[in-house]
Design a protein around this motif. Sequence first.
Motif, mmCIF file in Angstrom:
data_model
loop_
_atom_site.group_PDB
_atom_site.id
_atom_site.type_symbol
_atom_site.label_atom_id
_atom_site.label_comp_id
_atom_site.label_asym_id
_atom_site.label_seq_id
_atom_site.Cartn_x
_atom_site.Cartn_y
_atom_site.Cartn_z
ATOM 1 N N GLU A 46 5.044 -5.720 -3.675
ATOM 2 C CA GLU A 46 5.416 -4.323 -3.400
ATOM 3 C C GLU A 46 6.021 -3.683 -4.642
ATOM 4 O O GLU A 46 5.764 -2.503 -4.936
ATOM 5 N N MET A 47 6.839 -4.455 -5.381
ATOM 6 C CA MET A 47 7.395 -3.914 -6.608
ATOM 7 C C MET A 47 6.297 -3.693 -7.637
ATOM 8 O O MET A 47 6.290 -2.684 -8.353
ATOM 9 N N GLU A 48 5.317 -4.627 -7.716
ATOM 10 C CA GLU A 48 4.202 -4.458 -8.653
ATOM 11 C C GLU A 48 3.389 -3.219 -8.290
ATOM 12 O O GLU A 48 2.963 -2.455 -9.162
ATOM 13 N N ALA A 49 3.196 -2.993 -6.987
ATOM 14 C CA ALA A 49 2.445 -1.807 -6.550
ATOM 15 C C ALA A 49 3.190 -0.529 -6.933
ATOM 16 O O ALA A 49 2.575 0.454 -7.381
ATOM 17 N N ALA A 50 4.533 -0.514 -6.761
ATOM 18 C CA ALA A 50 5.307 0.671 -7.138
ATOM 19 C C ALA A 50 5.224 0.917 -8.633
ATOM 20 O O ALA A 50 5.072 2.070 -9.091
ATOM 21 N N LEU A 51 5.310 -0.156 -9.445
ATOM 22 C CA LEU A 51 5.236 0.000 -10.893
ATOM 23 C C LEU A 51 3.873 0.512 -11.329
ATOM 24 O O LEU A 51 3.771 1.365 -12.229
ATOM 25 N N ALA A 89 4.401 0.187 2.697
ATOM 26 C CA ALA A 89 4.756 1.518 2.177
ATOM 27 C C ALA A 89 6.275 1.684 2.100
ATOM 28 O O ALA A 89 6.806 2.251 1.138
ATOM 29 N N GLN A 90 6.988 1.196 3.115
ATOM 30 C CA GLN A 90 8.445 1.280 3.097
ATOM 31 C C GLN A 90 9.032 0.462 1.949
ATOM 32 O O GLN A 90 9.988 0.889 1.290
ATOM 33 N N GLY A 91 8.463 -0.741 1.681
ATOM 34 C CA GLY A 91 8.932 -1.549 0.566
ATOM 35 C C GLY A 91 8.676 -0.883 -0.772
ATOM 36 O O GLY A 91 9.542 -0.898 -1.662
ATOM 37 N N ILE A 92 7.501 -0.266 -0.936
ATOM 38 C CA ILE A 92 7.180 0.435 -2.189
ATOM 39 C C ILE A 92 8.143 1.593 -2.411
ATOM 40 O O ILE A 92 8.629 1.823 -3.531
ATOM 41 N N ARG A 93 8.457 2.326 -1.352
ATOM 42 C CA ARG A 93 9.377 3.469 -1.488
ATOM 43 C C ARG A 93 10.781 3.002 -1.880
ATOM 44 O O ARG A 93 11.487 3.679 -2.640
ATOM 45 N N ASP A 140 3.821 8.828 2.696
ATOM 46 C CA ASP A 140 4.155 9.543 3.943
ATOM 47 C C ASP A 140 3.067 9.326 4.996
ATOM 48 O O ASP A 140 3.362 9.064 6.170
ATOM 49 N N LEU A 141 1.814 9.437 4.583
ATOM 50 C CA LEU A 141 0.710 9.283 5.531
ATOM 51 C C LEU A 141 0.649 7.859 6.086
ATOM 52 O O LEU A 141 0.402 7.654 7.283
ATOM 53 N N VAL A 142 0.904 6.875 5.220
ATOM 54 C CA VAL A 142 0.851 5.484 5.675
ATOM 55 C C VAL A 142 2.027 5.169 6.585
ATOM 56 O O VAL A 142 1.862 4.573 7.666
ATOM 57 N N GLU A 143 3.245 5.565 6.185
ATOM 58 C CA GLU A 143 4.435 5.248 6.990
ATOM 59 C C GLU A 143 4.392 5.927 8.353
ATOM 60 O O GLU A 143 4.936 5.410 9.324
ATOM 61 N N TYR A 186 -4.887 4.413 7.731
ATOM 62 C CA TYR A 186 -4.716 4.143 6.310
ATOM 63 C C TYR A 186 -4.316 2.676 6.129
ATOM 64 O O TYR A 186 -3.290 2.226 6.648
ATOM 65 N N THR A 187 -5.122 1.931 5.403
ATOM 66 C CA THR A 187 -4.774 0.552 5.038
ATOM 67 C C THR A 187 -4.828 0.451 3.523
ATOM 68 O O THR A 187 -5.492 1.252 2.844
ATOM 69 N N TRP A 188 -4.148 -0.549 2.994
ATOM 70 C CA TRP A 188 -4.083 -0.649 1.540
ATOM 71 C C TRP A 188 -5.426 -1.067 0.954
ATOM 72 O O TRP A 188 -5.731 -0.743 -0.200
ATOM 73 N N LYS A 189 -6.254 -1.751 1.727
ATOM 74 C CA LYS A 189 -7.607 -2.055 1.241
ATOM 75 C C LYS A 189 -8.419 -0.773 1.084
ATOM 76 O O LYS A 189 -9.131 -0.583 0.111
ATOM 77 N N LEU A 190 -8.295 0.136 2.086
ATOM 78 C CA LEU A 190 -9.035 1.390 2.012
ATOM 79 C C LEU A 190 -8.437 2.339 0.972
ATOM 80 O O LEU A 190 -9.142 3.161 0.389
ATOM 81 N N ILE A 191 -7.129 2.256 0.787
ATOM 82 C CA ILE A 191 -6.479 3.140 -0.179
ATOM 83 C C ILE A 191 -6.807 2.720 -1.608
ATOM 84 O O ILE A 191 -7.131 3.555 -2.469
#
Length: 595
Positions: free
Chosen positions: A396-401, A378-382, A423-426, A437-442
């Motif tokens: 992380e960049m692909e996820a942000a895009l 989450a910090q990398g995406i932000r 915010d919730l993940v961080e 919160y995990t990225w698999k569940l999200i």
Amino acid sequence: MLNMDVVARLAAYAAGLEEDGAEDFVREALARTERDGEEETVAWLEAYIRHIDQDRAALFGQHIDALHEAQRQAAITVQTAVRGWLARRELEAKRQDEAATKLQALFRGHLARQEAQELRKQHDAATKLQALFRGHQARKQVQKLREQHDAATKLQALVRGYQQRKEYLELRTATVQLQAQFRMWQARRELEELKAEKQRREEAATLIQSAIRGWAQRKKYQATLEFYEDQEDDTRLVKNPALRINSTVTLEGHRVLAVYIAVVKDELKMFYQDSHKPHVPRDKNLVQVDTHPTKDGWLNAWAKLAWKDLYASKDKRDKPAKVSGESFPCIGQVKINGAKQHFIEEKLWVKVSRTDRATRYNDLGDSLALTKSAKQRAQGIRKVLTGNLTGVADIEMEAALAMLGAETARNPRSYGVGLMLLDLVENEVKYGNDKSYTWKLILGSNIHGGESEAQYEERKTGYKWDRGSSSWVVVDADKADRWDQFSRTLQNQAPPKFHKSPVKALWAGKWPMSPSASMSLGGYDVAVPTSDSELNAVQYKELKTLLKWYRFVMRGIDVAATNTGEAEAQLKKLFRLRLLSTRVMDNTYLKRNWA
């Protein structure tokens, strides 16, 4: 005295006149002397003689010898007359001196008698004045003696009075002190008794107050727990989710979502209004996006791609050239700070480099779950939003895009929802039955451990396959209603390939977006519902994230609202605060900055 030279000249002149004329002339000269004085007379004679001499010089020159004798006689006559006049004048002066002497003697005598008379008057006045002054002084001294005598008498009386009062005061003071000592002894004795009684009462009151405060705190704490538990229960509702702003005001879920959508439309005008859209050339060229994307730069870049996609969708002649094997043409490319290039195809698909693989959330969730924790991802995406790629992985960049770029272009509401999820993940917030919160569940549609696909479909759709009747049976009415609505919308708006796998299209994760659903259920033209029962699947998941995020960041913050209007105003303030910043937000930050 007349100048003798002038007299001689006068005599000489008179000698040339007839006897009567000479005598008259001399008399006139003497008269002038008495009247005007000698100096004036001499000046007159000299002027007159000069005038006569000038006129008669010639005549006198002719007869000078004859006239000498006459002149001598005339001179003698004149001298005689002058000497007589001088003698008479001297005699007259002597007489006048004598008269003046007598007159002065008389005047001095008069002055002396007058002065003597004045002196006698002054002596008499001085005598009287001295007598008056001596009488005044005597009377004054007598008065002073009388006053001194009276003062002495009064002073003696005052001294005697002072001595009497002093003796009385000393006696009274001694009496008062004695009484005060006795009263003080009595007061101390009573005070000690009162203190002892007060201490006994305070100890009893303290016990009572302690018990009351403990009861009040326990009641307040219990009420707070009940409020947050009720608030948590409200967010778990499927049919009618709601948000408790405080103990007196509760907003229905669709109102919360409507407030959020209004703030998004106001703050992200570049996605909604023609007058605020970035300049986008309507041609077949790519939209070049190669910049340091701050918040505004990031949103403007994706707004360009959103408008470009709109043009490409409406005008078939405006299709850009394809860059991959898929049927969707490329409308732009994103390259942040020299990092790996990503192509954006029509329908806003994100593709890495020139591969045929488009970003899919199931795969993305699996990849993000590897190597790093959910918080680190989450910090990398932000960080991508700020243009700082230090330590940022490609995934992380692909996820942000995909999540905060392409989804924002399809549905601008997803930008704020994505920041809230970060915010919730961080902050490692828990949900449900203490789940993280995990990225698999999200992002994934994961089947729980030991769960069959049929059980998974039952849990997500509210329907269960009944073998006996060979039909689907409703086991959860709320979920079944939501599923029916989603399925109908999916059939009408989503691409055909999703029609065969509606359960996967529904996706099980917390992220409300997917390429198909965000265009069909979360797009620009989707109406805001007027009741909670009308929420579609995307709106419902957006609302769930809004409620969870609000409950986390606003926990323990007193929201001043007594009615729904004030509550909605406070919500707008909070949502605007989230949209206008890319920084991480938590409860501590809101407590410090909310006021």
